[in-house]
Design an enzyme around this catalytic site. Structure first.
Site, mmCIF file in Angstrom:
data_model
loop_
_atom_site.group_PDB
_atom_site.id
_atom_site.type_symbol
_atom_site.label_atom_id
_atom_site.label_comp_id
_atom_site.label_asym_id
_atom_site.label_seq_id
_atom_site.Cartn_x
_atom_site.Cartn_y
_atom_site.Cartn_z
ATOM 1 N N LYS A 182 -14.686 1.815 -9.281
ATOM 2 C CA LYS A 182 -14.614 1.839 -10.732
ATOM 3 C C LYS A 182 -15.383 3.052 -11.217
ATOM 4 O O LYS A 182 -16.327 3.526 -10.585
ATOM 5 C CB LYS A 182 -15.167 0.559 -11.353
ATOM 6 C CG LYS A 182 -16.658 0.310 -11.182
ATOM 7 C CD LYS A 182 -17.592 0.993 -12.149
ATOM 8 C CE LYS A 182 -17.238 0.695 -13.580
ATOM 9 N NZ LYS A 182 -18.155 1.472 -14.503
ATOM 10 N N THR A 193 -22.805 7.065 -5.755
ATOM 11 C CA THR A 193 -21.484 7.080 -6.368
ATOM 12 C C THR A 193 -21.546 6.385 -7.712
ATOM 13 O O THR A 193 -22.598 6.289 -8.307
ATOM 14 C CB THR A 193 -20.462 6.349 -5.479
ATOM 15 O OG1 THR A 193 -20.739 4.964 -5.535
ATOM 16 C CG2 THR A 193 -20.511 6.806 -4.043
ATOM 17 N N GLU A 277 -13.070 9.231 -19.141
ATOM 18 C CA GLU A 277 -12.994 8.776 -20.530
ATOM 19 C C GLU A 277 -12.436 9.874 -21.437
ATOM 20 O O GLU A 277 -13.027 10.938 -21.576
ATOM 21 C CB GLU A 277 -14.378 8.334 -21.006
ATOM 22 C CG GLU A 277 -14.818 7.044 -20.347
ATOM 23 C CD GLU A 277 -16.245 6.654 -20.647
ATOM 24 O OE1 GLU A 277 -16.587 5.498 -20.373
ATOM 25 O OE2 GLU A 277 -17.015 7.499 -21.133
ATOM 26 N N ASN A 399 -17.346 6.425 -26.367
ATOM 27 C CA ASN A 399 -18.779 6.258 -26.158
ATOM 28 C C ASN A 399 -19.573 6.086 -27.439
ATOM 29 O O ASN A 399 -20.716 5.630 -27.399
ATOM 30 C CB ASN A 399 -19.323 7.443 -25.358
ATOM 31 C CG ASN A 399 -18.940 7.332 -23.899
ATOM 32 O OD1 ASN A 399 -19.511 6.548 -23.156
ATOM 33 N ND2 ASN A 399 -17.941 8.093 -23.489
ATOM 34 N N SER A 404 -20.052 -2.057 -28.970
ATOM 35 C CA SER A 404 -19.399 -2.926 -29.959
ATOM 36 C C SER A 404 -18.148 -3.574 -29.394
ATOM 37 O O SER A 404 -17.656 -3.207 -28.350
ATOM 38 C CB SER A 404 -19.046 -2.119 -31.206
ATOM 39 O OG SER A 404 -18.152 -1.082 -30.886
#
Length: 404
Positions: A182, A193, A277, A399, A404
């Site tokens: 992940k 990692t 991301e 980010n 939230s």
């Protein structure tokens, strides 16, 4: 080469013998999977690398100690997502122990045979009672082919589960190596990692397995960066069930096994970059002509981590000045007049600070989802390859509201 997301139903995915896995929702997250188990049938030779962040999480500390005390023989990995159990003090360490103990009780193990991992928000106490209460469901849904369920259960901001495996032909038979990982943000490992759990059915001693894991890690997970942040929870572990051929130090089997392990870890690492991301581009950054491989790596990681370089990649702007400026603060030795920069095969900067390049052809390269940047320092034979992605508005959106 841009990695292809593995299809769990495909024959291209190879699951090793001797392992049971599961991935379920235990209630840390509202609905998605958040608890993963990887269990070996027998005590397994085990190796691991961990984060070097001084603010390491409770499960990292516990797993380090357990692996050392066991002499490299473990039975299971238990991992939750949605809560990092980091910066949680003595209560966090007790919760990590309870994770190991509840797993051991459910699967008839010793708590010292269980590696514990967590990922998610830092600074919140782990609702360990939800994990303990989910053990019957974890046991009921476990199986030998549930690798992708397990991969899904360790996701946080990831957009897809990451699983990959290979067959490797050895003297004495065929061994399988598979892994899940992940990672999407807070990705800049340092001798560790993000989270990666691998299994093999080869027969191998813990010390050799540790050496091969560390070597593969250096050119895979330690050669990627999304945002320059090293996590508090980074961990990669591999267990060997011993159901397959033997791998001995100094043998051809050791060389072949090491190469196969490196290929699996590299694929998983590259999948993390693909899933960075907000990422829209996958970039292989090669540094050549350095005084040493270490200096090449210093330059490569500095360039790959530069927000100015990464935003230029996103904007498809051939701003070679940002590349050499980043290299100039990396600590690598060079004379700027000897530098050259290529985007794929297109020369952008030639020695002598000759930047008479085609903006049109440079834009054509940078408009692709995948391309290569090559920086030659003109000083020696040292080289390094790392992988990175662009920095987009999407990264900020993800980010800016992570809690939230």
């Amino acid at each position: 080469m841009r990695p292809v997301v593995a299809d769990p139903a495909s024959d291209a995915v190879f699951w090793p013998e001797g392992f049971t896995l599961a991935g379920i929702n235990c209630g840390i997250k509202p609905t998605s999977k958040d608890l993963m188990l990887m269990l070996c049938d027998e005590p397994a030779s085990t190796a691991s690398v961990f984060t070097t962040n001084l603010c390491c999480a409770a499960p990292v500390e516990l797993s380090k100690a357990a692996l050392s005390a066991s002499g490299g023989k473990m039975r299971a990995v238990i991992c939750n997502s949605g809560n990092a159990n980091a910066a949680t003090g003595a209560a966090g360490m007790q919760n990590a122990r309870l994770m190991a103990e509840s797993t051991a009780q459910a699967f008839d193990l010793n708590a010292g045979e269980v590696l514990v991992a967590s990922t998610g928000v830092i600074g919140q106490q782990l609702p360990v009672e939800k994990i303990a209460g989910a053990m019957p469901s974890l046991k009921a849904t476990s199986g030998s082919t549930q690798w992708c369920d397990a991969a899904e259960a360790i996701m946080t901001t990831d957009t897809f589960p990451k699983a990959f495996g290979v067959d490797v032909k050895l003297s004495g038979g065929t061994a399988r190596i598979a892994g899940i990982a992940k990672g999407s943000g807070m990705i800049c490992p340092n001798m560790a990692t993000m989270l990666a759990f691998l299994g093999t059915d080869a027969t191998i001693e813990p010390a050799l397995l540790q050496e091969l894991l560390a070597a593969a890690n250096a050119v895979s997970f330690n050669a990627i960066t999304v945002d320059g942040d090293t996590s508090t929870n980074d961990m990669a572990a591999i267990m060997a069930s011993g159901k397959g051929p033997e791998v001995l130090r100094g043998s051809d089997n050791a060389r072949l096994f090491g190469e196969a392990l490196r290929s699996v870890m590299t694929m998983l690492a590259q999948l993390i970059i693909v899933d960075g991301e907000g990422a829209t581009k996958f970039v292989e950054l090669r540094v050549t002509g350095a005084k040493s491989n270490e200096e090449a790596r210093m330059a490569a990681m500095t360039v790959a981590n530069s927000p100015l370089v990464k935003t230029a990649i996103h904007g498809e702007d051939a701003n070679w000045g940002r590349i050499i400026a980043a290299a100039g603060r990396s600590g690598a030795s060079f004379v700027q007049e000897e530098l050259s920069v290529y985007f794929d095969d297109e020369p952008i900067l030639k020695p002598g600070l000759d930047a008479n390049f085609s903006e049109e052809r440079a834009k054509e390269v940078m408009s692709k989802e995948e391309f290569t940047i090559t920086l030659s320092l003109g000083k020696g034979a040292g080289r390094a390859t790392v992988w990175t992605c662009d920095l987009s508005h999407g990264y900020i959106e993800i980010n800016g509201s992570y809690r939230s």
